[in-house]
Design an enzyme around this catalytic site. Structure first.
Site, short mmCIF file in Angstrom:
data_model
loop_
_atom_site.label_atom_id
_atom_site.label_comp_id
_atom_site.label_asym_id
_atom_site.label_seq_id
_atom_site.Cartn_x
_atom_site.Cartn_y
_atom_site.Cartn_z
N ASP A 161 0.83 -1.20 0.00
CA ASP A 161 0.00 0.00 0.00
C ASP A 161 0.88 1.26 0.00
O ASP A 161 1.75 1.41 0.85
CB ASP A 161 -0.91 0.00 1.23
CG ASP A 161 -1.71 -1.30 1.36
OD1 ASP A 161 -1.40 -2.29 0.68
OD2 ASP A 161 -2.64 -1.31 2.18
N HIS A 176 -9.20 2.12 0.66
CA HIS A 176 -9.07 3.59 0.68
C HIS A 176 -9.33 4.19 -0.69
O HIS A 176 -9.89 5.28 -0.80
CB HIS A 176 -7.68 4.00 1.20
CG HIS A 176 -7.54 3.85 2.68
ND1 HIS A 176 -7.75 4.88 3.56
CD2 HIS A 176 -7.26 2.76 3.44
CE1 HIS A 176 -7.58 4.45 4.81
NE2 HIS A 176 -7.28 3.16 4.76
N ASP A 232 -4.62 0.96 -2.17
CA ASP A 232 -4.55 2.00 -1.13
C ASP A 232 -3.48 3.01 -1.53
O ASP A 232 -2.47 3.21 -0.85
CB ASP A 232 -4.29 1.42 0.27
CG ASP A 232 -5.58 0.96 0.95
OD1 ASP A 232 -6.66 1.07 0.32
OD2 ASP A 232 -5.52 0.52 2.10
#
Ligand SMILES: [Mn+2]
Length: 241
Positions: free
Chosen positions: A20, A76, A49
């Site tokens: 991420d 996200h 993310d």
């Protein structure tokens, strides 16, 4: 929703995977440079993310336009995709590092949403050793092939597609249970989402999110053809913010 993107074998250069990013683009660039990443022939696959928490989330549009950079959709990214539709609570979003996007004009929020909406839930990359699956959190079924088949089968109800996609973006079950059973019908799966202190594996599932955005964390680059972490030739000066 875009479910699976497939990539042919890279016969000219290396295929690396990273966990991420969370807006840590400068640190990632420095690590790529120190690792001899060649943008002309190498490719970088990311577990998603791309935004929130880190200092450079706004650079996501530039990275999504980078031809050698390919990412799956993380939870996200999904916040940023859904925010303009009004299905993300602003307080929840703020608590999850979304301040950078909440401050953006509505038109830019929509542009970011549309750009991230192109990210697939899963990526498949062909390598000499076999096909590698890349996913944000986990493969929600024991068989990768069953997962991909159900995700792409238009006869399967939207609710089940959404359920599988949400597990793929959110599940921490395999790591929590330390389940070594692995994922069938695929050479290996590379996942992020849950930060691990060091790169680790459970069966054929490789966890590469070593928490670069968090204090004491760092990025891990994994060569997906050999399934070995890349040791930078030149140690990056600093991997923390
Ligand atoms: Mn995540």
């Amino acid at each position: 929703m875009f479910f699976v993107e497939r990539f042919d074998r890279n016969t000219r250069g290396r295929d690396l995977a990273v966990g991420d990013v969370h807006g840590m683009y400068t640190v990632l660039s420095q690590l790529l440079q120190a690792s001899g990443f060649d943008p002309a022939v190498d490719r970088l696959f990311c577990t998603g993310d791309l935004v929130d928490r880190g200092p450079e989330s706004a650079r996501v549009l530039e990275w999504l336009d980078t031809p050698w950079f390919h990412s799956v959709r993380g939870n996200h990214d999904d916040f940023a995709i859904r925010f303009p539709e009004g299905t993300v609570n602003a307080t929840t979003y703020l608590a999850n590092g979304g301040a950078w996007n909440l401050a953006n004009p509505a038109a830019l929020q929509r542009r970011i949403s549309a750009a991230l909406d192109q990210l697939p839930i899963a990526i498949e990359v062909e390598t000499a050793a076999g096909v590698i699956g890349i996913i944000h959190a986990d493969c929600p079924l024991p068989s990768w092939q069953d997962f991909v088949t159900r995700m792409t089968d238009i006869r399967v109800a939207d609710e089940e597609h959404d359920h599988l996609a949400n597990l793929a973006m959110w599940s921490r079950a395999r790591l929590m249970a330390q389940d070594p059973s692995g994922v069938g019908d695929i050479h290996a799966v590379v996942a992020g989402h849950t930060p691990v202190v060091e790169y680790s594996t459970l069966g054929n599932v490789h966890f590469i999110d070593t928490g670069a955005v968090f204090d004491g964390g760092h990025f891990t680059l994994l060569d997906i053809a050999s399934l070995t972490p890349v040791v930078p030739a030149i140690p990056p000066a600093s991997q923390s913010r």
